[in-house]
Design a protein around this motif. Structure first.
Motif, short mmCIF file in Angstrom:
data_model
loop_
_atom_site.label_atom_id
_atom_site.label_comp_id
_atom_site.label_asym_id
_atom_site.label_seq_id
_atom_site.Cartn_x
_atom_site.Cartn_y
_atom_site.Cartn_z
N VAL A 197 141.66 70.71 -23.09
CA VAL A 197 141.15 70.14 -24.18
C VAL A 197 142.75 69.15 -24.55
O VAL A 197 142.50 68.20 -25.11
N LEU B 211 132.69 76.28 -28.23
CA LEU B 211 132.35 74.90 -28.75
C LEU B 211 133.20 73.99 -27.69
O LEU B 211 133.00 73.04 -27.16
N ARG C 234 131.85 70.94 -25.30
CA ARG C 234 132.36 69.73 -25.20
C ARG C 234 132.97 69.06 -23.79
O ARG C 234 132.62 67.85 -23.39
N ILE D 107 130.13 68.55 -21.48
CA ILE D 107 129.42 67.18 -21.90
C ILE D 107 130.11 66.10 -21.55
O ILE D 107 129.45 65.10 -21.04
N SER D 108 131.36 66.21 -21.89
CA SER D 108 132.03 64.81 -21.65
C SER D 108 132.93 64.67 -20.13
O SER D 108 133.42 63.68 -19.99
N ALA E 61 127.36 70.55 -30.48
CA ALA E 61 128.54 70.33 -30.06
C ALA E 61 128.98 68.95 -30.49
O ALA E 61 130.20 68.70 -31.13
N SER E 62 127.97 68.23 -30.73
CA SER E 62 128.35 66.75 -31.39
C SER E 62 128.59 66.70 -32.94
O SER E 62 128.95 65.95 -33.34
N ASP F 67 130.34 69.31 -34.06
CA ASP F 67 131.47 70.11 -34.28
C ASP F 67 131.37 71.53 -34.54
O ASP F 67 131.80 72.13 -35.32
#
Length: 200
Positions: free
Chosen positions: A29, A109, A113, A116-117, A172-173, A175
């Protein structure tokens, strides 16, 4: 005596694994997935790179590994056989999400993220869905023993996992706002109507 030592060893192993994964996710992160090496993770966790690889054979595993498959399979095996298949599978997925979110939803979370990213993690995440789908079929035991029953179980599991994935992406989108199990239940209701799991 041997049993107690074995249990202590397993507990220490699980604690080490959790600590390594927590440091890995934090570094990914902070620095980015591609900007962090396994050596960086090992240094942050205070272990050798070999220890990291012993617990997580690939870098992707540092984000993706969890105990969700066995948990879902156990829950499905405990459900009554008379209910619609998607309800049984959906209930197990909702309850396992409740258990994961209760542990540390911010950590969950962060992992979502990253999945997904990060392109490499997205690809492996799909592989994990195949593994989870098989765990669901296996959890049905003798009910999915013949090829036709196994096909129907795999199709139902795939549909449930797709609906759950939609909920995970939305959570996730946003938050992590809202209750993740409730959001997954909403996704099942949209996909399956009356056959969906009942909200608890």
């Amino acid at each position: 005596m041997d049993g107690r030592h074995s249990t202590l060893r397993e507990q220490r192993r699980a604690e080490t694994q959790r600590a390594i994964q927590a440091h890995a996710v934090r570094l990914f992160v902070e620095r980015g997935y591609d900007g962090t090496t396994v050596n960086d993770v090992a240094a942050a966790a205070g272990v050798s790179p070999m220890t990291v690889y012993r617990h997580f054979p690939t870098k992707e595993d540092l984000v993706l590994v969890d105990q969700n498959g066995p948990l879902v399979a156990e829950r499905i095996a405990a459900t009554p056989a008379g209910q619609p298949l998607v309800r049984r599978i959906g209930d197990a997925l909702v309850e396992s999400a409740r258990a994961l979110a209760a542990g540390d939803d911010r950590f969950l979370l962060a992992r979502l993220r990253l999945m997904i990213s990060t392109p490499a993690l997205r690809a492996r995440h799909l592989d994990n869905h195949h593994v989870l789908r098989q765990a669901i079929v296996d959890g049905l035991g003798d009910e999915a023993a013949d090829p036709e029953a196994a096909f129907q179980a795999a199709a139902a599991a795939s549909a449930c996992l797709a609906a759950m994935h939609t909920a995970l992406v939305r959570w996730a989108s946003e938050d992590g706002r809202g209750d993740l199990p409730d959001l997954i239940s909403e996704a099942f209701a949209a996909a399956f109507g009356d056959a969906a799991p009942r909200p608890r």
